[in-house]
Write a protein that holds these residues in place. Structure first.
Motif, short mmCIF file in Angstrom:
data_model
loop_
_atom_site.label_atom_id
_atom_site.label_comp_id
_atom_site.label_asym_id
_atom_site.label_seq_id
_atom_site.Cartn_x
_atom_site.Cartn_y
_atom_site.Cartn_z
N ASP A 33 5.01 109.43 149.46
CA ASP A 33 5.62 108.18 149.93
C ASP A 33 7.14 108.28 150.07
OD1 ASP A 33 5.29 105.60 150.91
OD2 ASP A 33 5.66 104.68 148.95
N LEU A 34 7.61 109.43 150.56
CA LEU A 34 9.04 109.60 150.79
C LEU A 34 9.42 108.99 152.14
CD1 LEU A 34 9.70 113.29 149.65
CD2 LEU A 34 9.93 111.18 148.32
N SER A 35 10.64 108.52 152.25
CA SER A 35 11.14 107.99 153.51
C SER A 35 11.50 109.14 154.44
CB SER A 35 12.38 107.13 153.25
OG SER A 35 13.45 107.97 152.85
N LEU A 36 11.72 108.81 155.71
CA LEU A 36 12.13 109.83 156.67
C LEU A 36 13.43 110.48 156.22
CD1 LEU A 36 11.39 107.96 160.04
CD2 LEU A 36 9.92 109.59 158.82
N GLU A 38 14.59 110.80 153.15
CA GLU A 38 14.36 111.65 151.98
C GLU A 38 13.72 112.98 152.39
OE1 GLU A 38 13.60 108.40 148.42
OE2 GLU A 38 12.04 108.66 149.96
N ILE A 39 12.79 112.92 153.32
CA ILE A 39 12.15 114.15 153.81
C ILE A 39 13.19 115.01 154.53
CG2 ILE A 39 10.39 115.12 155.33
CD1 ILE A 39 8.77 112.50 154.81
N ALA A 40 14.03 114.37 155.35
CA ALA A 40 15.07 115.09 156.08
C ALA A 40 16.01 115.81 155.10
CB ALA A 40 15.85 114.13 156.97
N GLU A 41 16.40 115.11 154.06
CA GLU A 41 17.30 115.70 153.06
C GLU A 41 16.62 116.86 152.34
OE1 GLU A 41 19.26 114.21 148.93
OE2 GLU A 41 19.43 112.83 150.63
N THR A 42 15.35 116.70 151.99
CA THR A 42 14.61 117.74 151.28
C THR A 42 14.42 118.99 152.14
OG1 THR A 42 13.42 116.07 149.99
CG2 THR A 42 12.40 118.25 150.13
N THR A 43 14.13 118.79 153.42
CA THR A 43 13.80 119.92 154.29
C THR A 43 15.00 120.46 155.06
OG1 THR A 43 13.15 118.39 156.07
CG2 THR A 43 11.40 119.18 154.58
#
Length: 105
Positions: A33-36, A38-43
């Motif tokens: 349930d990560l936001s877009l 948060e996913i962008a930051e992670t990847t």
């Protein structure tokens, strides 16, 4: 972008047929349930890239379901088992067999 939780079922069924990037992105989006953002930051990619990956991955899941129909079959079998369970509630042997079939799904 709103989440269509029907994709979680398709993801569970068809994730092995996706690329690693698609699997990881959808897993973070639907299961974690990560936001877009948060996913962008992670990847390490842009929010727009994440949105594009999710969109193309969902299209791929739709294609796979259209071609293979496994989720539809699963829902139909589950519904039939529910009907059988209700009609055979007084028969322990039938209920045992129904639960055994359910465990295979």
């Amino acid at each position: 972008m709103s989440k269509d939780l029907g994709y979680t079922i398709l993801f569970d069924i068809y994730s092995p047929l996706l690329t690693e990037k698609q699997r990881d992105t959808l897993d973070m989006y639907y299961n974690d349930d990560l936001s877009l953002g948060e996913i962008a930051e992670t990847t390490g990619v842009t929010r727009q890239a994440v949105m594009g990956c999710i969109h193309s991955s969902e299209q791929r899941l739709d294609e796979l379901e259209e071609q293979l129909g496994l989720a539809g079959r699963f829902r139909k079998i589950s519904g039939l088992l529910d009907t059988l369970t209700a009609s055979r509630a007084d028969d322990p042997v039938s209920l045992s067999l129904i639960e055994e079939i359910r465990s295979l799904l």
